[in-house]
Design a protein around this motif. Structure first.
Motif, PDB file in Angstrom:
ATOM      1  N   ARG A 175      16.120 -21.129  36.126  1.00  0.00           N
ATOM      2  CA  ARG A 175      15.512 -22.241  35.395  1.00  0.00           C
ATOM      3  C   ARG A 175      14.020 -21.959  35.262  1.00  0.00           C
ATOM      4  NH1 ARG A 175      16.346 -28.029  34.487  1.00  0.00           N
ATOM      5  NH2 ARG A 175      14.309 -29.058  34.563  1.00  0.00           N
ATOM      6  N   ILE A 176      13.565 -21.834  34.038  1.00  0.00           N
ATOM      7  CA  ILE A 176      12.145 -21.577  33.785  1.00  0.00           C
ATOM      8  C   ILE A 176      11.562 -22.794  33.093  1.00  0.00           C
ATOM      9  CG2 ILE A 176      10.477 -20.143  32.548  1.00  0.00           C
ATOM     10  CD1 ILE A 176      12.327 -17.829  32.784  1.00  0.00           C
ATOM     11  N   GLU A 177      10.478 -23.293  33.655  1.00  0.00           N
ATOM     12  CA  GLU A 177       9.878 -24.502  33.091  1.00  0.00           C
ATOM     13  C   GLU A 177       8.552 -24.207  32.429  1.00  0.00           C
ATOM     14  OE1 GLU A 177       9.604 -27.190  36.330  1.00  0.00           O
ATOM     15  OE2 GLU A 177      11.715 -27.758  36.242  1.00  0.00           O
ATOM     16  N   LEU A 178       8.334 -24.886  31.313  1.00  0.00           N
ATOM     17  CA  LEU A 178       7.058 -24.773  30.621  1.00  0.00           C
ATOM     18  C   LEU A 178       6.363 -26.125  30.661  1.00  0.00           C
ATOM     19  CD1 LEU A 178       7.424 -22.844  27.236  1.00  0.00           C
ATOM     20  CD2 LEU A 178       6.411 -22.054  29.338  1.00  0.00           C
ATOM     21  N   THR A 179       5.076 -26.097  30.935  1.00  0.00           N
ATOM     22  CA  THR A 179       4.326 -27.350  30.907  1.00  0.00           C
ATOM     23  C   THR A 179       3.747 -27.529  29.522  1.00  0.00           C
ATOM     24  OG1 THR A 179       3.681 -26.829  33.143  1.00  0.00           O
ATOM     25  CG2 THR A 179       2.569 -28.676  32.109  1.00  0.00           C
TER      26      THR A 179
ATOM     27  N   ILE B 175       7.151 -31.565  31.137  1.00  0.00           N
ATOM     28  CA  ILE B 175       7.723 -30.278  31.560  1.00  0.00           C
ATOM     29  C   ILE B 175       9.068 -30.073  30.891  1.00  0.00           C
ATOM     30  CG2 ILE B 175       8.547 -28.979  33.532  1.00  0.00           C
ATOM     31  CD1 ILE B 175       6.549 -30.253  35.228  1.00  0.00           C
ATOM     32  N   ALA B 176       9.247 -28.927  30.278  1.00  0.00           N
ATOM     33  CA  ALA B 176      10.512 -28.659  29.593  1.00  0.00           C
ATOM     34  C   ALA B 176      11.139 -27.401  30.162  1.00  0.00           C
ATOM     35  CB  ALA B 176      10.257 -28.485  28.099  1.00  0.00           C
ATOM     36  N   PRO B 177      12.462 -27.444  30.364  1.00  0.00           N
ATOM     37  CA  PRO B 177      13.138 -26.250  30.875  1.00  0.00           C
ATOM     38  C   PRO B 177      13.466 -25.303  29.733  1.00  0.00           C
ATOM     39  CG  PRO B 177      14.699 -28.061  30.707  1.00  0.00           C
ATOM     40  CD  PRO B 177      13.385 -28.567  30.191  1.00  0.00           C
ATOM     41  N   VAL B 178      12.587 -24.338  29.482  1.00  0.00           N
ATOM     42  CA  VAL B 178      12.810 -23.455  28.354  1.00  0.00           C
ATOM     43  C   VAL B 178      14.001 -22.529  28.628  1.00  0.00           C
ATOM     44  CG1 VAL B 178      11.211 -21.698  29.148  1.00  0.00           C
ATOM     45  CG2 VAL B 178      11.613 -21.956  26.724  1.00  0.00           C
ATOM     46  N   ILE B 179      14.292 -22.313  29.903  1.00  0.00           N
ATOM     47  CA  ILE B 179      15.537 -21.638  30.281  1.00  0.00           C
ATOM     48  C   ILE B 179      16.227 -22.555  31.289  1.00  0.00           C
ATOM     49  CG2 ILE B 179      16.543 -19.683  31.525  1.00  0.00           C
ATOM     50  CD1 ILE B 179      15.731 -18.906  28.801  1.00  0.00           C
ATOM     51  N   ASP B 180      17.466 -22.918  30.961  1.00  0.00           N
ATOM     52  CA  ASP B 180      18.124 -23.970  31.725  1.00  0.00           C
ATOM     53  C   ASP B 180      19.425 -23.486  32.338  1.00  0.00           C
ATOM     54  OD1 ASP B 180      19.188 -27.346  30.771  1.00  0.00           O
ATOM     55  OD2 ASP B 180      18.906 -26.368  32.714  1.00  0.00           O
TER      56      ASP B 180
ATOM     57  N   ARG C  70      -0.734 -20.579  33.517  1.00  0.00           N
ATOM     58  CA  ARG C  70      -0.687 -21.914  34.090  1.00  0.00           C
ATOM     59  C   ARG C  70       0.422 -22.749  33.486  1.00  0.00           C
ATOM     60  NH1 ARG C  70      -6.666 -21.185  33.707  1.00  0.00           N
ATOM     61  NH2 ARG C  70      -5.624 -19.801  32.288  1.00  0.00           N
ATOM     62  N   ILE C  71       1.073 -22.194  32.467  1.00  0.00           N
ATOM     63  CA  ILE C  71       1.992 -23.026  31.718  1.00  0.00           C
ATOM     64  C   ILE C  71       3.442 -22.810  32.129  1.00  0.00           C
ATOM     65  CG2 ILE C  71       2.607 -23.733  29.390  1.00  0.00           C
ATOM     66  CD1 ILE C  71       0.219 -22.238  28.394  1.00  0.00           C
TER      67      ILE C  71
ATOM     68  N   THR D 272      27.023 -18.401   4.690  1.00  0.00           N
ATOM     69  CA  THR D 272      26.696 -19.796   4.978  1.00  0.00           C
ATOM     70  C   THR D 272      25.397 -19.895   5.755  1.00  0.00           C
ATOM     71  OG1 THR D 272      27.878 -19.686   7.044  1.00  0.00           O
ATOM     72  CG2 THR D 272      29.106 -20.472   5.123  1.00  0.00           C
ATOM     73  N   GLU D 273      24.947 -21.112   5.927  1.00  0.00           N
ATOM     74  CA  GLU D 273      23.836 -21.319   6.847  1.00  0.00           C
ATOM     75  C   GLU D 273      24.263 -22.397   7.830  1.00  0.00           C
ATOM     76  OE1 GLU D 273      20.354 -23.001   5.098  1.00  0.00           O
ATOM     77  OE2 GLU D 273      21.321 -24.940   4.915  1.00  0.00           O
ATOM     78  N   ILE D 274      23.601 -22.403   8.958  1.00  0.00           N
ATOM     79  CA  ILE D 274      23.878 -23.461   9.918  1.00  0.00           C
ATOM     80  C   ILE D 274      22.896 -24.585   9.625  1.00  0.00           C
ATOM     81  CG2 ILE D 274      24.189 -24.012  12.353  1.00  0.00           C
ATOM     82  CD1 ILE D 274      24.173 -21.063  12.939  1.00  0.00           C
ATOM     83  N   GLU D 275      23.422 -25.724   9.257  1.00  0.00           N
ATOM     84  CA  GLU D 275      22.528 -26.826   8.890  1.00  0.00           C
ATOM     85  C   GLU D 275      21.716 -27.315  10.073  1.00  0.00           C
ATOM     86  OE1 GLU D 275      25.138 -29.032   5.492  1.00  0.00           O
ATOM     87  OE2 GLU D 275      24.148 -30.266   7.013  1.00  0.00           O
ATOM     88  N   GLY D 276      20.569 -27.832   9.749  1.00  0.00           N
ATOM     89  CA  GLY D 276      19.755 -28.418  10.815  1.00  0.00           C
ATOM     90  C   GLY D 276      18.786 -27.390  11.387  1.00  0.00           C
ATOM     91  N   ILE D 277      18.011 -27.818  12.367  1.00  0.00           N
ATOM     92  CA  ILE D 277      17.056 -26.901  12.995  1.00  0.00           C
ATOM     93  C   ILE D 277      17.230 -26.930  14.500  1.00  0.00           C
ATOM     94  CG2 ILE D 277      15.261 -26.964  11.228  1.00  0.00           C
ATOM     95  CD1 ILE D 277      13.921 -29.167  12.903  1.00  0.00           C
ATOM     96  N   VAL D 278      16.670 -25.924  15.161  1.00  0.00           N
ATOM     97  CA  VAL D 278      16.769 -25.879  16.620  1.00  0.00           C
ATOM     98  C   VAL D 278      16.067 -27.102  17.210  1.00  0.00           C
ATOM     99  CG1 VAL D 278      17.133 -23.505  17.250  1.00  0.00           C
ATOM    100  CG2 VAL D 278      14.909 -24.199  16.423  1.00  0.00           C
ATOM    101  N   PRO D 279      16.589 -27.609  18.305  1.00  0.00           N
ATOM    102  CA  PRO D 279      15.926 -28.751  18.941  1.00  0.00           C
ATOM    103  C   PRO D 279      14.548 -28.351  19.449  1.00  0.00           C
ATOM    104  CG  PRO D 279      17.730 -27.949  20.292  1.00  0.00           C
ATOM    105  CD  PRO D 279      17.817 -27.230  19.013  1.00  0.00           C
ATOM    106  N   SER D 280      13.635 -29.311  19.460  1.00  0.00           N
ATOM    107  CA  SER D 280      12.292 -28.997  19.954  1.00  0.00           C
ATOM    108  C   SER D 280      12.337 -28.938  21.469  1.00  0.00           C
ATOM    109  CB  SER D 280      11.304 -30.060  19.501  1.00  0.00           C
ATOM    110  OG  SER D 280      11.533 -31.255  20.230  1.00  0.00           O
ATOM    111  N   LEU D 281      11.292 -28.408  22.023  1.00  0.00           N
ATOM    112  CA  LEU D 281      11.216 -28.193  23.460  1.00  0.00           C
ATOM    113  C   LEU D 281      11.416 -29.487  24.250  1.00  0.00           C
ATOM    114  CD1 LEU D 281      10.860 -25.611  24.980  1.00  0.00           C
ATOM    115  CD2 LEU D 281       8.409 -25.966  25.017  1.00  0.00           C
ATOM    116  N   ARG D 282      11.036 -30.571  23.627  1.00  0.00           N
ATOM    117  CA  ARG D 282      11.141 -31.870  24.298  1.00  0.00           C
ATOM    118  C   ARG D 282      12.585 -32.217  24.637  1.00  0.00           C
ATOM    119  NH1 ARG D 282       8.039 -35.781  20.373  1.00  0.00           N
ATOM    120  NH2 ARG D 282       8.145 -33.913  19.097  1.00  0.00           N
ATOM    121  N   GLU D 283      13.498 -31.683  23.816  1.00  0.00           N
ATOM    122  CA  GLU D 283      14.884 -32.083  24.000  1.00  0.00           C
ATOM    123  C   GLU D 283      15.661 -31.142  24.902  1.00  0.00           C
ATOM    124  OE1 GLU D 283      16.554 -33.051  20.067  1.00  0.00           O
ATOM    125  OE2 GLU D 283      14.451 -32.997  19.454  1.00  0.00           O
TER     126      GLU D 283
END
Lengths: 324, 329, 294
Positions: B12-16, B21-26, B62-63, B275-286
């Motif tokens: 689990r890698i967290e970014l501030t 704090i968001a878990p960029v790797i979960d 620091r992040i 095809t394309e995958i509709e939508g966009i990647v979730p932001s870090l907040r999510e």
């Protein structure tokens, strides 16, 4: 050899610039009301038209402008900058007497400001919220806003008058006798306050730029690569990062030479430093045309030489500069 | 080799960030065997680069930080290692090359010096020894006329050549793992092919394991034996490249594959439409929520997906998928 | 700042004009606001001060070297027994006027040269760049000293002398901006629709080049004030007006006995220029789009 070629072109260009400076200054002096004849007649306590005409003819002042200009430039090429009526010495001698003092002051101030500025920049870039960084911010604000002559006077009051660490004025103590080193130390003692005063303005500039550049460099891709190689912190900062952050600071220092000379004029006045600045002031008041012209010429020369030295320093630091 | 060279467990890698704090790797787990060649695939922002930086201990100062989990390399847990130990490993046992060859080399030093310093640092070679080895390495990465070019500065080289120099630097100390983070994204297509060929050749020679990070499915198909598909900091699917492409078990993987002009399928009526995958990647907040983070874009989404994070379902001994409906994909 | 609510469906974007956005950013910068407040106070003091505190700065009002606070003179008297407060107020006027005027001259020359050099290439650019380099090489203070000494030390002449040597920084910045913007698409579009060069330069490019120019202009006012202080310190000032630098210069020999005659006017210069540079930094942060995204 491309380098020699480029260097010669620079020199030629410098000569053209200097000539332009001469022409401009000469024209300006010519335009101004009053001339040397008036000055002389003043010191004689007044003279009538005939005498004035005589003086003018003697000094070639009745010749057309272009001829005067031509003659002047011709003289300069033979290292003859004319004669000072006020000081009763050839201008060249006068200037060469004072030039070393100014050069000492100017170069000491610049080099000191650069070295300390870069060091402060490196330290504050590594710890952006540390003491050094706050000092740099404060210094940048104050160094810029405080008039250099005021800083000089404050330092004078504090360190020469109140705590008597340093001498009050001049470059040397005439009563000191001894060998080379004794004199050197004496001059050094006199040099401290003026150099710090003059350097402080530019230290403010250089340390702020150094910090900003260093922070940018520390975030760069090649620093990331250096870390990924497992190099020590020291190697990353001082070998990889530092060299890259020097170019902008050195470039800025090069651009500041004419400002440094202007500052030197004021600092010399405050500390009675026997350099070109004091000479300039005296000769301007006395309307001593040849001396003024000579000083303007020489200061432009110092600036140009300073620029060339800066370019050389840049080439040492950044191999890309050679390809220009 | 029964024991894997690299074993990452529950990382689990967290970014501030500004928003917290968001878990960029979960909770990421995977393994890498010696000499193996795997790819991490996913869109930008899914955390693949962060995984690599985490392994190297190069998370932004620091992040970023490793919050929990273990990264066991050759029996040693890197998350517990001292900075000094990590510095010994970097460039030596585990190396990394980056995406932007134009800016990844120091402009004020010669390429020879930049290769030689790794050798001097990790293998204790003397100055001239290291310099000569640098010339050899330039030759190995197929830079013509290496004796002359070793004294060149990066600005005198093209992008492709600079990337080769990066590879030379990375492989100089014969590391056990080479992490290549999008090594060809910034290069021309023809140069891309050359770089991949080079990497494969060198791998055959030295037996280095390669972790390729990319968003290019074509590169995956060319280079790797196994692949891990990442989405929003989580592993979506994992498996051998041929079986994943043949039969993806995660809607996201399926979408990714169909985005690529039918590289694997033969020309027939059954070929997929682009095809394309509709939508966009979730932001870090999510990131980090207890739901399936792909739910918003999934065409197979159901209630379960929005209320809890999917468990991993296994298919055969090598393929895994983190989807509630993996069997139906 | 635009306000967005959660979810891509409803994005409510409140548009604000660039001016109010810039002002918002500026307002939040405490240092810049402090600088602005101080500056406004100084301007007010300069405008209403002298008539209000109706003491002639040149008149001998008390014994020389009376220290501050004594005998009702808040800042004391100088070597000629003149009131220092009057000198400060009068000096404020002179500094501000010359500062603004000289900066204005510099900006006019600098923007013109920079715009032309940045817009046109070829010989126009070459010539203008050579001229700029020439003025960069000139030792600025010395040159101004010569001008003032030769042509008289009146306020207009001092303004001219300062302005005519200080324009190179503005010219460089203007040129860089023009060169950058010239290549942008909306300029090409304007040109394609037939805009003439002059109109292009001043209606299309210049407004977009303004932010760094404005910042530099603010800093130029500070520089001009320092410059004038230097000149008057050396005595090259209009003898009919009092100027901060001149007070320092004339009291210089007495720093041992009465340091306050020198330190206080210097402090005035310092505070003024500091306030200006804080405002300038604030403007830089507010107007610089790169920083706005942080």
């Amino acid at each position: 050899m491309a380098f020699v070629q480029k260097f010669l072109i620079r020199v030629l260009y410098a000569v053209i610039l200097l000539t332009a400076v001469l022409v401009l200054n000469f024209s300006m002096m010519h335009l101004a009301p009053g001339d040397v004849a008036d000055t002389i007649s003043q010191s004689m306590g007044g003279a009538d038209q005939e005498v004035l005409d005589q003086i003018r003819a003697e000094y070639g002042l009745d010749q057309p402008f272009l001829i005067q200009l031509g003659r002047y430039i011709g003289n300069v090429l033979q290292f003859n900058l004319g004669y000072s009526y006020f000081f009763n010495t050839p201008v060249t001698d006068l200037i060469l007497q004072r030039l070393p003092a100014t050069l000492l002051l100017v170069f000491t101030a610049q080099i000191m400001a650069l070295l300390i500025g870069v060091v402060l920049g490196v330290i504050s870039a590594r710890r952006p919220n540390g003491l050094a960084s706050h000092f740099v911010t404060a210094l940048a604000l104050f160094g810029y806003a405080a008039p250099v002559f005021w800083t000089g006077i404050l330092l004078l009051i504090a360190f020469s008058l109140k705590i008597q660490w340093f001498p009050v004025a001049g470059m040397q103590d005439v009563t000191v006798s001894g060998g080379f080193w004794v004199h050197a130390i004496d001059i050094a003692k006199h040099l401290v306050l003026p150099a710090i005063t003059l350097g402080s303005v530019f230290l403010a500039l250089y340390s702020r730029l150094s910090r900003a550049t260093m922070m940018e460099v520390l975030g760069s891709d090649y620093v990331r690569t250096a870390k990924a190689k497992g190099l020590t912190e020291r190697e990353v900062v001082y070998k990889h990062a530092l060299k890259n952050s020097l170019s902008p600071v050195i470039t800025l220092a090069g651009l500041q030479f004419s400002a440094v000379i202007s500052g030197a004029v004021l600092v010399e006045a405050v500390f009675s430093w026997p350099g070109l600045g004091t000479l300039a002031f005296q000769s301007i008041i006395a309307r001593d045309t040849p001396t003024i012209l000579g000083i303007l010429f020489f200061s432009a020369l110092v600036v140009i030489v300073g620029n060339i030295l800066t370019d050389l320093a840049l080439r040492l630091v950044d191999p890309r500069m050679g390809g220009k | 080799m029964s024991e894997p060279l690299l074993k990452v467990e529950n990382l689990r890698i967290e970014l501030t960030t500004r928003d917290g704090i968001a878990p960029v790797i979960d909770n990421l787990s995977f393994q890498l065997d010696a000499g193996e060649n795997i790819s991490f695939v996913g869109e930008s922002g899914c955390g693949k680069s962060m995984t690599a930086l985490g392994i190297m201990g190069l998370l932004p100062d620091r992040i970023g930080r490793i919050a929990s989990g273990s990264i066991v390399f050759d029996g040693e847990d890197l998350t517990q290692a001292s900075e000094a130990r990590l510095k010994e490993i970097r460039g030596n046992d585990i190396s990394m090359i980056f995406q932007e060859p134009m800016t990844s080399l120091n402009p004020v030093y010669t390429v020879g010096e930049q290769i030689a310093e790794v050798l001097r640092r990790h293998q204790d070679l003397g100055t001239s020894q290291a310099w000569n080895k640098a010339i050899e390495l330039l030759d190995a990465v197929q830079i013509p006329n290496p004796k002359a070019r070793v004294s060149d500065y990066p600005f005198q080289m093209s992008g492709g050549q600079r990337q080769r120099v990066m590879i030379a630097i990375a492989l100089a100390c014969e590391p056990k793992i080479l992490i290549a983070d999008e090594p060809t994204t910034a290069l021309d297509v023809t140069v891309q092919a050359q770089i991949f060929d080079l990497l494969r050749d060198l791998q055959a020679e030295t037996g280095t394991a390669i972790m390729l990070i990319t968003h290019d499915m074509g590169a995956v198909a060319e280079m790797s034996e196994r692949m891990i598909v990442m989405y929003a900091g989580r592993k979506a699917e994992e498996g051998r490249v041929d079986e994943v492409i043949e039969h993806p078990r995660h809607p996201y993987t399926k979408g990714l594959i169909s985005c690529v002009p039918h590289i694997m399928k033969t020309l027939s009526k059954e070929r997929h439409k682009l095809t394309e995958i509709e939508g966009i990647v979730p932001s870090l907040r999510e990131f980090g929520r207890d739901t399936c983070l792909f739910a918003a874009r999934c065409d197979m989404v159901e209630e379960r997906c929005r209320s809890s994070r999917p468990d991993e379902a296994a298919f055969g001994s090598t393929q895994k998928s983190a989807c509630w409906r993996a069997k139906e994909v | 700042m635009s306000e967005t609510t959660k979810g891509p469906e409803e994005e409510v974007v409140e548009a604000r004009s660039p001016f109010s956005e810039a002002w918002e950013m500026f307002r939040r910068n405490h240092a810049a606001m402090a600088g602005l407040v101080v500056l406004v106070l100084i301007v007010i003091a300069a405008i209403i001060g002298p008539p209000l505190y109706a003491v002639d700065p040149f008149e001998m009002v008390w014994a020389p070297f009376s220290p501050p606070g004594v005998d009702g003179f808040i800042l004391g008297t100088d070597y000629l027994g003149r009131d220092l407060v009057a000198a400060l107020l009068g000096g404020a006027r002179v500094s501000l006027i010359i500062g603004l005027a000289a900066a204005f001259v510099s900006i006019v020359i600098g923007v013109s040269v920079g715009a032309l050099a940045g817009f046109y290439s070829g010989w126009v650019e070459e010539v203008l760049m050579r001229i700029t380099e020439f003025f960069q090489v000139l030792p600025t203070l010395l040159f101004s000293m010569v001008i003032v000494a030769l042509f008289g030390a009146s306020l207009p002449m001092i303004t001219f002398a300062i302005g005519v040597v200080s324009w190179t920084a503005v010219a460089r910045i203007t040129r860089a901006e023009f060169m950058r913007i010239r290549e942008l698409e909306y300029v090409t579009a304007s040109r394609a629709s037939g805009a003439k060069n002059f109109k292009l330069m001043f209606s299309v490019i210049l407004p977009n080049a303004l932010p760094p120019i404005i910042v530099q202009s603010a800093l130029m006012v500070g520089s001009a004030i320092l410059f004038e202080a230097g000149l008057s310190f050396l005595g090259l000032t209009d003898p009919n007006v009092v100027s901060w630098g001149q007070v320092i210069g004339s009291n210089r020999q007495y720093i041992l006995d009465a340091p306050y005659t020198v330190t206080i006017p210097g402090l005035a210069i310092f505070v003024t220029v500091l306030a200006i540079s804080l405002v300038g930094d604030g403007l830089n942060d507010a107007l610089n789009p790169k920083l706005r995204q942080r």
